[in-house]
Design a protein around this motif. Structure first.
Motif, short mmCIF file in Angstrom:
data_model
loop_
_atom_site.label_atom_id
_atom_site.label_comp_id
_atom_site.label_asym_id
_atom_site.label_seq_id
_atom_site.Cartn_x
_atom_site.Cartn_y
_atom_site.Cartn_z
N GLU A 142 0.79 -0.95 0.05
CA GLU A 142 0.08 0.10 -0.17
C GLU A 142 0.75 1.15 0.13
O GLU A 142 0.22 2.41 -0.31
N LYS A 143 1.69 1.17 0.70
CA LYS A 143 2.93 2.35 0.36
C LYS A 143 4.12 2.18 -0.37
O LYS A 143 5.00 1.08 0.17
N PRO A 144 4.65 3.11 -1.43
CA PRO A 144 5.58 2.83 -2.01
C PRO A 144 6.85 2.70 -1.05
O PRO A 144 7.22 3.25 -0.50
N LEU A 145 7.63 1.94 -1.98
CA LEU A 145 9.52 2.27 -1.07
C LEU A 145 10.06 2.13 -2.64
O LEU A 145 9.99 0.97 -3.39
N TYR A 146 11.54 2.80 -2.63
CA TYR A 146 11.93 2.31 -4.25
C TYR A 146 13.56 2.46 -3.62
O TYR A 146 14.04 3.19 -1.81
N TYR A 147 14.14 2.18 -4.49
CA TYR A 147 15.47 1.75 -3.91
C TYR A 147 16.84 1.92 -5.59
O TYR A 147 16.60 1.57 -5.76
N ALA A 148 18.10 1.93 -4.99
CA ALA A 148 19.27 2.17 -6.10
C ALA A 148 20.49 1.86 -5.21
O ALA A 148 20.48 2.25 -4.36
N GLN A 149 21.15 1.12 -6.03
CA GLN A 149 22.52 0.17 -5.33
C GLN A 149 23.38 0.25 -6.13
O GLN A 149 22.89 -0.48 -7.56
#
Length: 591
Positions: A142-149
């Motif tokens: 329901e709640k978005p979350l993004y990442y870059a590594q």
């Protein structure tokens, strides 16, 4: 609801975290904070105050001994229950906020405490004593979350644009094909190369930014009553009373359809308290087909509400288009995104939380593709044997789409039913692995919609559109108790056509809503294109320009339609809007 951010490794400094905070200030305009727990790590948060609005619950939220801190976004619907457990264990609380409950759960139980959290969330918990970072996202997404590594740096954020402000990534052209067929990038990806979506129900506890491994949030075993209509009604009523609670003004997105109407009717029946409600109203000449406004107006005569109709015309569309486009973190091919944004624009004048009926169709078999798959299951051999003959019959577009979608593989068939065109084999392979083969065949399809369409489309556009106006969206049909009930329903007939929702409406003297034909929630695109006026002209021009600059990366069918969009008006008007949206977003971000 809030925006949360982390940068760990090379480039982690106050200037970088401030850049991320600035990009997502709309997510939390009430309070902002940042902190460096140790050299090379910075975290930041934009807070939208919903529960315990005082400064005592501001973030980052620290443990009493200063050994750990939390930044998070979301709502914990069982926080009173967990709070009582922790008090019994000797924990002393200084606020009435769910933030403090989440912090102590993780401090006492570690990552195992995630299974105790019933709600929607994305969180970052920092343990300074062991220099570890725990990142997690709720089970429903329901709640978005993004990442870059990369080997030097890990960046995590609620918004792609916050990460993009530091990375300046190129367009990931591999996502054009899934967008063309299924309205969004592949699960776990975004349109920015190197920026990924943190998948639902995943967490990672990290001691270094250079590597992390995924782990699943396990569900605690609970005693669930035997599934029945009475159990369904009781469970949904409890979810409504639980999720309609906030320390700020709350309202509902009322479509005049079954799902949102039932939520509000249950609320009003239990409390007698009218709430603000908001409904899209199209131009008068289209209302026979797009009757949400008229239906909702009739509904509030039975269940009183402070009801507001929000008129959407081509004029209001163009007046708001640029602002809507600028608010998009990631484009999703669904014109409901614009309508949700328009509701948020008006609703923010009076509320900070909006309830929706999201999740009901996906879990309880409310879409046309579920009905089509049921027919396919019952007549599979016959349909396959005579598919060639049936395909030549001069019947309507929906019939032709149904026949052409049929395949001996049930999962390929369902993908064809779900897509805006029949899936190519390579894309089928990408999505095929998502189906949970431990489920019976029909439930596999519902679960696929829960994992993909619900997360990638319905919830994403709801979150993006409402948070653009600093409004929290909630979905009682996705309450943990409702999902627990759904999982133990054995009779698949109860998962076809939302029978318990319709029975609940009939008991509330709302049979006319339960019998209303499902239209879907979107702009009157077919009619706007058919007028062959300014709307069509602007859309065609943008799509053709997009094809000239990026067409070499398009799949074959996408390029053919983009080169001559006017030929697709009759049967591909939804896809044309999606291409227009993507073209405008790519142009805005200079990708």
């Amino acid at each position: 609801m809030c925006g949360i951010h982390l940068i760990w490794g090379k480039g982690a400094n106050e200037e970088a975290i401030d850049s991320m905070l600035q990009q997502s200030r709309h997510r939390g305009p009430d309070q902002e904070g940042s902190f460096s727990p140790w050299p090379g790590l910075w975290i930041g948060v934009n807070r939208l105050k919903i529960i315990h609005t005082g400064s005592e619950a501001d973030q980052p939220f620290w443990s009493p001994d200063g050994s750990s801190l939390l930044i998070w976004k979301g709502e914990l619907y069982n926080y009173q229950e967990i709070r009582n457990l922790l008090i019994h264990m000797g924990i002393t609380f200084i606020t009435q906020s769910d933030t403090e409950v989440v912090l102590h759960v993780l401090r006492v139980f570690g990552e195992k405490g995630l299974s105790k959290l019933s709600g929607m969330f994305a969180l970052i918990f920092v343990d300074l004593s062991e220099k570890s970072v725990l990142v997690a996202r709720d089970k429903n997404g329901e709640k978005p979350l993004y990442y870059a590594q990369n080997p030097d740096t890990l960046i995590v954020s609620s918004e792609c644009n916050s990460i993009q402000s530091l990375k300046n990534s190129a367009l990931d052209t591999r996502q054009l094909e899934p967008y063309f067929y299924l309205r969004a990038p592949l699960l776990g990806n975004t349109f920015y190369k190197g920026i990924h979506e943190w998948k639902p129900e995943r967490y990672s506890k990290m001691l270094s930014h250079t590597a992390f491994h995924w782990a699943h949030i396990h569900s605690e075993s609970k005693n669930v009553l035997e599934p029945s209509f009475d159990t369904f009604k009781e469970t949904l009523t409890d979810a409504v009373l639980n999720q309609f609670h906030a320390d700020v003004p709350l309202g509902i997105q009322l479509s005049g359809g079954a799902d949102s109407s039932l939520l509000y009717a249950l609320w009003y029946q239990e409390t007698g308290t009218p709430l603000p409600s908001f409904t899209i109203q199209v131009e008068a000449k289209y209302r026979k087909k797009y009757a949400d406004g008229d239906s909702a107006s009739r509904f509030v005569k039975q269940f009183p509400s402070n009801h507001q109709l929000i008129e959407v015309t081509q004029k209001t569309f163009w007046e708001n288009w640029d602002d809507y486009l600028k608010s998009l973190d990631q484009p999703v091919g669904d014109s409901a995104g614009f309508l949700n944004w328009m509701i948020g624009k008006e609703a923010k004048k009076s509320v900070k939380v909006l309830i929706s009926g999201a999740g009901a169709d996906e879990l309880w078999g409310g879409y046309q593709r579920h009905k089509a798959f049921d027919v396919y299951q019952k007549r599979k051999d016959l349909l396959l044997r005579f598919q060639g003959i049936l395909g030549k019959l001069p019947l309507g577009r929906s019939y032709q789409k149904f026949i052409s979608a049929i395949d001996s593989d049930p999962r390929k068939t369902f993908l064809n039913f779900s897509g805006l065109d029949n899936f190519p084999d390579d894309l089928t392979e990408d999505y095929d692995r998502i189906f949970n083969r431990n489920f019976p065949e029909y439930r596999q399809m519902l679960d696929f919609d829960r994992q993909v369409y619900l997360v990638q489309d319905v919830l994403k556009i709801q979150d993006n559109a409402l948070m653009a106006h600093s409004i929290e969206g909630r979905s009682p049909y996705l309450d943990a108790s409702m999902l627990d009930l759904w999982r133990i329903v054995k009779d698949e007939e109860l998962l076809k056509g939302k029978p318990w929702i319709k029975q609940s409406l009939r008991e509330l003297d709302l049979s006319w809503i339960s019998e209303r034909k499902k239209m879907g929630f979107g702009l009157p695109l077919q009619e706007w294109f058919a007028e062959n006026g300014e709307f069509a002209k602007c859309v065609f021009s943008a799509i053709k320009a997009f094809e000239k600059t990026h067409g070499e990366h398009f799949p074959v069918k996408m390029r053919a339609l983009a080169a001559k969009p006017e030929l697709g008006v009759k049967h591909h008007f939804l896809t044309l809007y999606n291409l227009f949206l993507l073209a405008e977003w790519v142009k805005l971000h200079k990708l």
